[in-house]
Motif scaffolding. Structure first.
Motif, PDB file in Angstrom:
ATOM      1  N   HIS A   1      -5.150   0.767  12.434  1.00  0.00           N
ATOM      2  CA  HIS A   1      -5.461  -0.623  12.795  1.00  0.00           C
ATOM      3  C   HIS A   1      -5.484  -0.767  14.312  1.00  0.00           C
ATOM      4  O   HIS A   1      -5.754  -1.846  14.823  1.00  0.00           O
ATOM      5  CB  HIS A   1      -4.394  -1.573  12.225  1.00  0.00           C
ATOM      6  CG  HIS A   1      -4.590  -1.871  10.782  1.00  0.00           C
ATOM      7  ND1 HIS A   1      -3.799  -1.356   9.800  1.00  0.00           N
ATOM      8  CD2 HIS A   1      -5.515  -2.623  10.143  1.00  0.00           C
ATOM      9  CE1 HIS A   1      -4.212  -1.782   8.624  1.00  0.00           C
ATOM     10  NE2 HIS A   1      -5.258  -2.551   8.807  1.00  0.00           N
TER      11      HIS A   1
ATOM     12  N   TYR B   1     -12.500  -3.081  -8.898  1.00  0.00           N
ATOM     13  CA  TYR B   1     -11.421  -3.340  -9.854  1.00  0.00           C
ATOM     14  C   TYR B   1     -11.881  -4.438 -10.806  1.00  0.00           C
ATOM     15  O   TYR B   1     -11.425  -4.540 -11.919  1.00  0.00           O
ATOM     16  CB  TYR B   1     -10.142  -3.763  -9.119  1.00  0.00           C
ATOM     17  CG  TYR B   1      -9.565  -2.637  -8.291  1.00  0.00           C
ATOM     18  CD1 TYR B   1      -8.844  -1.606  -8.893  1.00  0.00           C
ATOM     19  CD2 TYR B   1      -9.774  -2.586  -6.922  1.00  0.00           C
ATOM     20  CE1 TYR B   1      -8.330  -0.559  -8.147  1.00  0.00           C
ATOM     21  CE2 TYR B   1      -9.258  -1.542  -6.167  1.00  0.00           C
ATOM     22  CZ  TYR B   1      -8.542  -0.537  -6.782  1.00  0.00           C
ATOM     23  OH  TYR B   1      -8.046   0.506  -6.029  1.00  0.00           O
TER      24      TYR B   1
ATOM     25  N   HIS C   1     -10.387  -4.637   8.555  1.00  0.00           N
ATOM     26  CA  HIS C   1      -9.262  -5.520   8.237  1.00  0.00           C
ATOM     27  C   HIS C   1      -8.593  -5.102   6.933  1.00  0.00           C
ATOM     28  O   HIS C   1      -9.189  -4.399   6.106  1.00  0.00           O
ATOM     29  CB  HIS C   1      -9.740  -6.967   8.137  1.00  0.00           C
ATOM     30  CG  HIS C   1     -10.090  -7.558   9.462  1.00  0.00           C
ATOM     31  ND1 HIS C   1      -9.153  -7.768  10.446  1.00  0.00           N
ATOM     32  CD2 HIS C   1     -11.273  -7.970   9.964  1.00  0.00           C
ATOM     33  CE1 HIS C   1      -9.757  -8.288  11.512  1.00  0.00           C
ATOM     34  NE2 HIS C   1     -11.043  -8.417  11.240  1.00  0.00           N
ATOM     35  N   SER C   2      -7.403  -5.612   6.758  1.00  0.00           N
ATOM     36  CA  SER C   2      -6.640  -5.352   5.545  1.00  0.00           C
ATOM     37  C   SER C   2      -7.479  -5.700   4.308  1.00  0.00           C
ATOM     38  O   SER C   2      -8.164  -6.728   4.295  1.00  0.00           O
ATOM     39  CB  SER C   2      -5.382  -6.225   5.597  1.00  0.00           C
ATOM     40  OG  SER C   2      -4.557  -5.904   4.538  1.00  0.00           O
ATOM     41  N   GLY C   3      -7.451  -4.832   3.319  1.00  0.00           N
ATOM     42  CA  GLY C   3      -8.125  -5.123   2.050  1.00  0.00           C
ATOM     43  C   GLY C   3      -9.564  -4.667   1.963  1.00  0.00           C
ATOM     44  O   GLY C   3     -10.202  -4.797   0.910  1.00  0.00           O
ATOM     45  N   CYS C   4     -10.119  -4.117   3.043  1.00  0.00           N
ATOM     46  CA  CYS C   4     -11.543  -3.726   2.981  1.00  0.00           C
ATOM     47  C   CYS C   4     -11.741  -2.438   2.175  1.00  0.00           C
ATOM     48  O   CYS C   4     -12.860  -2.146   1.748  1.00  0.00           O
ATOM     49  CB  CYS C   4     -12.155  -3.619   4.378  1.00  0.00           C
ATOM     50  SG  CYS C   4     -11.522  -2.240   5.342  1.00  0.00           S
ATOM     51  N   GLY C   5     -10.653  -1.670   1.998  1.00  0.00           N
ATOM     52  CA  GLY C   5     -10.771  -0.492   1.121  1.00  0.00           C
ATOM     53  C   GLY C   5     -10.544   0.847   1.797  1.00  0.00           C
ATOM     54  O   GLY C   5     -10.851   1.892   1.223  1.00  0.00           O
ATOM     55  N   LYS C   6      -9.942   0.824   2.974  1.00  0.00           N
ATOM     56  CA  LYS C   6      -9.738   2.077   3.724  1.00  0.00           C
ATOM     57  C   LYS C   6      -8.848   3.057   2.952  1.00  0.00           C
ATOM     58  O   LYS C   6      -9.178   4.233   2.817  1.00  0.00           O
ATOM     59  CB  LYS C   6      -9.097   1.779   5.101  1.00  0.00           C
ATOM     60  CG  LYS C   6      -9.881   0.805   5.949  1.00  0.00           C
ATOM     61  CD  LYS C   6      -9.169   0.488   7.246  1.00  0.00           C
ATOM     62  CE  LYS C   6      -7.838  -0.202   7.101  1.00  0.00           C
ATOM     63  NZ  LYS C   6      -7.872  -1.567   6.546  1.00  0.00           N
ATOM     64  N   THR C   7      -7.713   2.544   2.476  1.00  0.00           N
ATOM     65  CA  THR C   7      -6.787   3.421   1.744  1.00  0.00           C
ATOM     66  C   THR C   7      -7.427   3.920   0.455  1.00  0.00           C
ATOM     67  O   THR C   7      -7.220   5.067   0.044  1.00  0.00           O
ATOM     68  CB  THR C   7      -5.470   2.668   1.442  1.00  0.00           C
ATOM     69  OG1 THR C   7      -4.842   2.376   2.689  1.00  0.00           O
ATOM     70  CG2 THR C   7      -4.523   3.499   0.592  1.00  0.00           C
ATOM     71  N   THR C   8      -8.225   3.067  -0.169  1.00  0.00           N
ATOM     72  CA  THR C   8      -8.904   3.490  -1.397  1.00  0.00           C
ATOM     73  C   THR C   8      -9.824   4.673  -1.096  1.00  0.00           C
ATOM     74  O   THR C   8      -9.827   5.666  -1.835  1.00  0.00           O
ATOM     75  CB  THR C   8      -9.723   2.316  -1.982  1.00  0.00           C
ATOM     76  OG1 THR C   8      -8.843   1.201  -2.167  1.00  0.00           O
ATOM     77  CG2 THR C   8     -10.374   2.696  -3.290  1.00  0.00           C
TER      78      THR C   8
ATOM     79  N   VAL D   1     -14.856  -3.939  -4.320  1.00  0.00           N
ATOM     80  CA  VAL D   1     -14.194  -4.032  -3.009  1.00  0.00           C
ATOM     81  C   VAL D   1     -15.176  -3.565  -1.938  1.00  0.00           C
ATOM     82  O   VAL D   1     -15.368  -4.214  -0.911  1.00  0.00           O
ATOM     83  CB  VAL D   1     -12.920  -3.145  -2.979  1.00  0.00           C
ATOM     84  CG1 VAL D   1     -12.271  -3.196  -1.601  1.00  0.00           C
ATOM     85  CG2 VAL D   1     -11.941  -3.569  -4.059  1.00  0.00           C
TER      86      VAL D   1
ATOM     87  N   MET E   1       0.818  -1.214   0.000  1.00  0.00           N
ATOM     88  CA  MET E   1       0.000   0.000   0.000  1.00  0.00           C
ATOM     89  C   MET E   1       0.851   1.263   0.000  1.00  0.00           C
ATOM     90  O   MET E   1       0.373   2.331  -0.271  1.00  0.00           O
ATOM     91  CB  MET E   1      -0.882   0.060   1.257  1.00  0.00           C
ATOM     92  CG  MET E   1      -1.908  -1.020   1.385  1.00  0.00           C
ATOM     93  SD  MET E   1      -3.035  -1.214   0.007  1.00  0.00           S
ATOM     94  CE  MET E   1      -2.287  -2.559  -0.854  1.00  0.00           C
TER      95      MET E   1
HETATM   96  N1  LIG Z   1      -4.718  -0.942  -8.388  1.00  0.00           N
HETATM   97  C1  LIG Z   1      -5.388  -1.986  -7.908  1.00  0.00           C
HETATM   98  N2  LIG Z   1      -5.785  -2.997  -8.726  1.00  0.00           N
HETATM   99  C2  LIG Z   1      -6.486  -4.046  -8.256  1.00  0.00           C
HETATM  100  N3  LIG Z   1      -6.842  -4.188  -6.964  1.00  0.00           N
HETATM  101  C3  LIG Z   1      -6.478  -3.232  -6.118  1.00  0.00           C
HETATM  102  C4  LIG Z   1      -5.737  -2.081  -6.532  1.00  0.00           C
HETATM  103  N4  LIG Z   1      -5.534  -1.278  -5.461  1.00  0.00           N
HETATM  104  C5  LIG Z   1      -6.110  -1.906  -4.411  1.00  0.00           C
HETATM  105  N5  LIG Z   1      -6.664  -3.073  -4.812  1.00  0.00           N
HETATM  106  C6  LIG Z   1      -7.409  -4.021  -3.962  1.00  0.00           C
HETATM  107  O1  LIG Z   1      -8.462  -3.313  -3.363  1.00  0.00           O
HETATM  108  C7  LIG Z   1      -8.658  -3.782  -2.036  1.00  0.00           C
HETATM  109  C8  LIG Z   1      -8.663  -2.619  -1.076  1.00  0.00           C
HETATM  110  O2  LIG Z   1      -7.354  -2.062  -0.983  1.00  0.00           O
HETATM  111  P1  LIG Z   1      -7.017  -0.955   0.091  1.00  0.00           P
HETATM  112  O3  LIG Z   1      -5.567  -0.675   0.013  1.00  0.00           O
HETATM  113  O4  LIG Z   1      -7.921   0.191  -0.075  1.00  0.00           O
HETATM  114  O5  LIG Z   1      -7.362  -1.716   1.446  1.00  0.00           O
HETATM  115  P2  LIG Z   1      -7.048  -1.312   2.947  1.00  0.00           P
HETATM  116  O6  LIG Z   1      -8.281  -1.568   3.728  1.00  0.00           O
HETATM  117  O7  LIG Z   1      -6.477   0.046   3.001  1.00  0.00           O
HETATM  118  O8  LIG Z   1      -5.933  -2.375   3.343  1.00  0.00           O
HETATM  119  P3  LIG Z   1      -4.676  -2.221   4.340  1.00  0.00           P
HETATM  120  O9  LIG Z   1      -5.255  -2.112   5.704  1.00  0.00           O
HETATM  121  O10 LIG Z   1      -3.925  -3.501   4.133  1.00  0.00           O
HETATM  122  O11 LIG Z   1      -3.901  -1.014   3.923  1.00  0.00           O
HETATM  123  C9  LIG Z   1      -7.574  -4.819  -1.767  1.00  0.00           C
HETATM  124  O12 LIG Z   1      -8.122  -6.092  -1.925  1.00  0.00           O
HETATM  125  C10 LIG Z   1      -6.553  -4.537  -2.817  1.00  0.00           C
HETATM  126  O13 LIG Z   1      -5.892  -5.717  -3.191  1.00  0.00           O
END
Ligand SMILES: Nc1ncnc2c1ncn2[C@@H]1O[C@H](COP(=O)(O)OP(=O)(O)OP(=O)(O)O)[C@@H](O)[C@H]1O
Length: 290
Positions: free
Chosen positions: A219, A40, A65-72, A46, A1
């Motif tokens: 987290h 995606y 949790h990791s991957g739920c989309g917070k950073t997005t 997501v 990330m």
């Molecule tokens: N450019 C991309 N192409 C495909 N999938 C992506 C892309 N960027 C993020 N993802 C997927 O989107 C989902 C959400 O990613 P995101 O980074 O927003 O999660 P997160 O909750 O911030 O996770 P973390 O806590 O690990 O940082 C993840 O499953 C990630 O693999």
């Protein structure tokens, strides 16, 4: 990330303030997120239908949790990513690109290694107020470096600083542009517990003093309880018997603890364990990490 953090941060720093747009939101709140979705893969978003508001001066943390989309979501709020559907508004204007109205701090500090602390922050200040002359810039930079206790290191380069000091520079830089909103993506994630605690205290003091509006990913449940007025709980997307269900906003928890709380007394406050258990239960049994 984190690998693209410096690119994202540079974009956030140099981009012009977003131009006003025509879209008007029916929801109230300083920041409004309306039915946001990101996919995606078209059939497996997501997250979907994410809506929330943040009031001016409010500190909101998001946990999931990791991957739920917070950073997005944070990247969409920063204007560095676009949602598949839905809208975000800040102060009545749609967010449609990076802007110096929003300060961003990432886990990796994303400082320019060839510039000193003063020069790193001055770069952002000059982008924000191009008409300012050097003495005014210097005074402004010194004020914010002092706020994070780094005046003795003001003319040092990032390589001469510890991780905690670098993170303080990132925070000073974000505050120095006096953004309408601060977006923090796990800003203390890479720090040891002691440094993390100290900087949490500093951040809380500055936020309280400046009435800054903040959206922060963490987290750390205790960090959220210490800092946030409200805590957003996010679920991960998952396969169910009825098919795929996108992740989303499961619950918004209001922090009932007094705003004057400190790290040292947090554990002794009435309601602390109830709140903590509620969030931990959510993460263990309802958030569904993959
Ligand atoms: N450019 C991309 N192409 C495909 N999938 C992506 C892309 N960027 C993020 N993802 C997927 O989107 C989902 C959400 O990613 P995101 O980074 O927003 O999660 P997160 O909750 O911030 O996770 P973390 O806590 O690990 O940082 C993840 O499953 C990630 O693999």
């Amino acid at each position: 990330m984190w690998s693209d953090a410096s690119v994202r941060e540079s974009a956030a720093l140099v981009a012009p303030v977003s131009a006003p747009t025509k879209k008007v939101s029916p929801m109230s709140g300083f920041l409004k997120v309306e039915q946001l979705a990101k996919a995606y893969q078209a059939d497996k978003p997501v997250f979907a239908d994410v809506s929330f508001t943040i009031d001016k001066g409010e500190f909101v943390c998001i946990i999931g949790h990791s991957g739920c989309g917070k950073t997005t979501i944070l990247n969409v709020l920063a204007g560095l990513d676009t949602a598949t559907s839905g809208n975000c508004f800040m102060d009545g204007r749609e967010i449609n690109g990076p802007s110096l109205e929003r300060g961003v701090v990432f886990q990796s500090h994303a400082l320019m290694p060839w510039l000193t602390v003063r020069q790193n922050i001055a770069f952002a200040v000059k982008s924000r107020w191009p008409e300012w002359k050097t003495p005014q810039i210097n005074l402004h930079v010194e004020k914010f470096v002092a706020l994070v206790g780094l005046l003795p290191a003001i003319d040092k380069k990032p390589s001469q600083l510890s991780g905690g000091m670098k993170q303080r520079v990132g925070i000073a830089r974000a505050f120095a542009i006096q953004p309408k909103m601060l977006l923090l993506d796990e800003p203390f994630g890479a720090l040891d517990a002691l440094t993390r605690g100290t900087i949490q205290d500093e951040l809380m003091a500055i936020v309280r003093e400046t009435h800054q509006t903040v959206f922060m990913i963490t987290h750390d449940v205790d960090e959220a309880i210490l800092l946030a007025d409200r805590i957003l709980l996010m679920t991960n997307g998952q396969e169910t018997d009825q098919g795929y269900r996108p992740g989303g906003m499961a619950e918004v928890v209001v922090n009932p603890l007094p705003r004057s709380r400190t790290r040292a007394q947090l554990h002794h406050l009435d309601g602390y364990y109830d709140l903590r258990n509620h969030i931990v239960d959510f993460l263990v049994s309802r958030a569904k990490a993959h």
